[in-house]
Write an enzyme that holds these catalytic residues in place. Structure first.
Site, PDB file in Angstrom:
ATOM      1  N   GLY A  58       1.514 -15.151  74.914  1.00 50.33           N
ATOM      2  CA  GLY A  58       0.911 -14.992  73.806  1.00 50.33           C
ATOM      3  C   GLY A  58      -0.206 -16.044  73.346  1.00 50.33           C
ATOM      4  O   GLY A  58      -0.963 -15.909  72.098  1.00 50.33           O
ATOM      5  N   LYS A 158      -9.535  -9.887  83.860  1.00 51.97           N
ATOM      6  CA  LYS A 158      -9.070 -10.729  85.207  1.00 51.97           C
ATOM      7  C   LYS A 158      -8.805  -9.889  86.390  1.00 51.97           C
ATOM      8  O   LYS A 158      -8.309  -8.868  86.179  1.00 51.97           O
ATOM      9  CB  LYS A 158      -8.117 -11.647  84.803  1.00 51.97           C
TER      10      LYS A 158
HETATM   11  C1  LIG Z   1      -1.390 -14.754  83.179  1.00 53.04           C
HETATM   12  S1  LIG Z   1      -0.029 -14.055  82.109  1.00 53.04           S
HETATM   13  C2  LIG Z   1      -0.858 -13.498  80.559  1.00 53.04           C
HETATM   14  C3  LIG Z   1      -1.157 -14.718  79.741  1.00 53.04           C
HETATM   15  C4  LIG Z   1      -1.777 -14.521  78.452  1.00 53.04           C
HETATM   16  N1  LIG Z   1      -2.979 -14.010  78.328  1.00 53.04           N
HETATM   17  C5  LIG Z   1      -1.552 -15.648  77.648  1.00 53.04           C
HETATM   18  O1  LIG Z   1      -2.693 -16.328  77.316  1.00 53.04           O
HETATM   19  O2  LIG Z   1      -0.337 -16.199  77.016  1.00 53.04           O
HETATM   20  C6  LIG Z   1      -0.325 -12.458  82.763  1.00 53.04           C
HETATM   21  C7  LIG Z   1       0.728 -11.321  82.305  1.00 53.04           C
HETATM   22  O3  LIG Z   1       0.454 -10.106  82.665  1.00 53.04           O
HETATM   23  C8  LIG Z   1       1.705  -9.452  82.736  1.00 53.04           C
HETATM   24  N2  LIG Z   1       1.647  -7.989  83.430  1.00 53.04           N
HETATM   25  C9  LIG Z   1       1.792  -7.989  84.794  1.00 53.04           C
HETATM   26  N3  LIG Z   1       1.658  -6.711  85.187  1.00 53.04           N
HETATM   27  C10 LIG Z   1       2.054  -5.934  84.002  1.00 53.04           C
HETATM   28  C11 LIG Z   1       1.947  -4.624  83.663  1.00 53.04           C
HETATM   29  N4  LIG Z   1       1.996  -3.419  84.694  1.00 53.04           N
HETATM   30  N5  LIG Z   1       2.388  -4.070  82.239  1.00 53.04           N
HETATM   31  C12 LIG Z   1       2.240  -5.170  81.544  1.00 53.04           C
HETATM   32  N6  LIG Z   1       1.852  -6.503  81.610  1.00 53.04           N
HETATM   33  C13 LIG Z   1       1.716  -6.871  82.711  1.00 53.04           C
HETATM   34  C14 LIG Z   1       2.798 -10.312  83.296  1.00 53.04           C
HETATM   35  O4  LIG Z   1       3.989  -9.923  82.637  1.00 53.04           O
HETATM   36  C15 LIG Z   1       2.450 -11.736  82.597  1.00 53.04           C
HETATM   37  O5  LIG Z   1       2.941 -12.102  81.425  1.00 53.04           O
END
Ligand SMILES: C[S@@+](CC[C@H](N)C(=O)[O-])C[C@H]1O[C@@H](n2cnc3c(N)ncnc32)[C@H](O)[C@@H]1O
Length: 202
Positions: A58, A158
């Site tokens: 979050g 990203k």
């Molecule tokens: C690096 S984290 C994001 C961090 C966020 N930007 C923050 O600052 O708190 C990457 C996220 O991508 C999500 N993710 C990966 N594949 C996904 C999908 N198919 N649908 C939704 N979310 C996905 C993961 O669950 C993870 O929480």
């Protein structure tokens, strides 16, 4: 003479951003990547409607909510729930963004001024496979941006660099007036991640 970066140096580096995030009440240090993108591009503005793909835990959502102020709206989606308390102009929803694109029309705030994606696959250690999975998520984010952004809207996504990176950049170039590629300082040097930024949806 070039100094080798030791494991303890790397840990100190990681600690710097982790501790800063803790002090500033963000649940993850990834917030500083979006902060750097924002400083470079002024992607998010007061009153904007922002869609944050892969929003857990979050920190981007909270930072975006601060930038847009009370007149804006930030909506996040992730496979996992966001357990951190969010400001009143932000909300988080559970969903798999590999097959959710159509239903996003009903989301509060749609259509959006900004679409962000910090989505990342669970890494396997196999760099080629991880890059292919990351590119799949990035293409999905781009397709969502194309369907749900207003004309002139902004996109930051990203992707892990691999063989699908150049074709992805070309796909973004086709949809936006300007494209920038950006590696934030707060991103680990060893990480293959990089951000593709599309300014001005055509
Ligand atoms: C690096 S984290 C994001 C961090 C966020 N930007 C923050 O600052 O708190 C990457 C996220 O991508 C999500 N993710 C990966 N594949 C996904 C999908 N198919 N649908 C939704 N979310 C996905 C993961 O669950 C993870 O929480």
């Amino acid at each position: 003479m070039k100094r080798r970066v030791s494991t303890s140096d790397k840990n100190r580096w990681a600690d710097h951003y982790t501790q800063k995030a803790r002090k500033e009440n963000y649940p993850a240090r990834s917030v500083y990547k979006l902060q750097e993108i924002q400083q470079k591009t002024r992607l998010i503005r007061k009153g904007n409607r922002v869609l944050d793909l892969g929003c857990a835990p979050g920190s981007w959502l909270i930072y975006a909510a601060r930038l847009i102020g009370e007149s804006g709206q930030a909506v996040g989606i992730d496979l996992k729930p966001v357990t951190t308390k969010l400001p009143s102009n932000a909300s988080a929803h559970i969903g798999d963004l590999m097959n959710l694109s159509e239903t996003l029309h009903d989301m509060p705030g749609a259509p959006f001024d900004v679409v962000l994606s910090d989505m990342a696959p669970d890494t396997t250690g196999n760099k080629t496979l991880d890059a292919i999975r990351s590119a799949g998520l990035a293409e999905s984010a781009l397709s969502i941006a194309c369907k749900h952004l207003v004309k002139g809207g902004m996109f930051a996504c990203k992707i892990f660099q691999g063989s699908d990176f150049d074709p992805f950049v070309e796909n973004v170039r086709r949809e936006f007036d300007t494209v920038r590629i950006f590696k934030p300082k707060s991103s680990r040097k060893a990480s293959k991640e990089i951000f593709v930024i599309g300014l001005g949806k055509t």
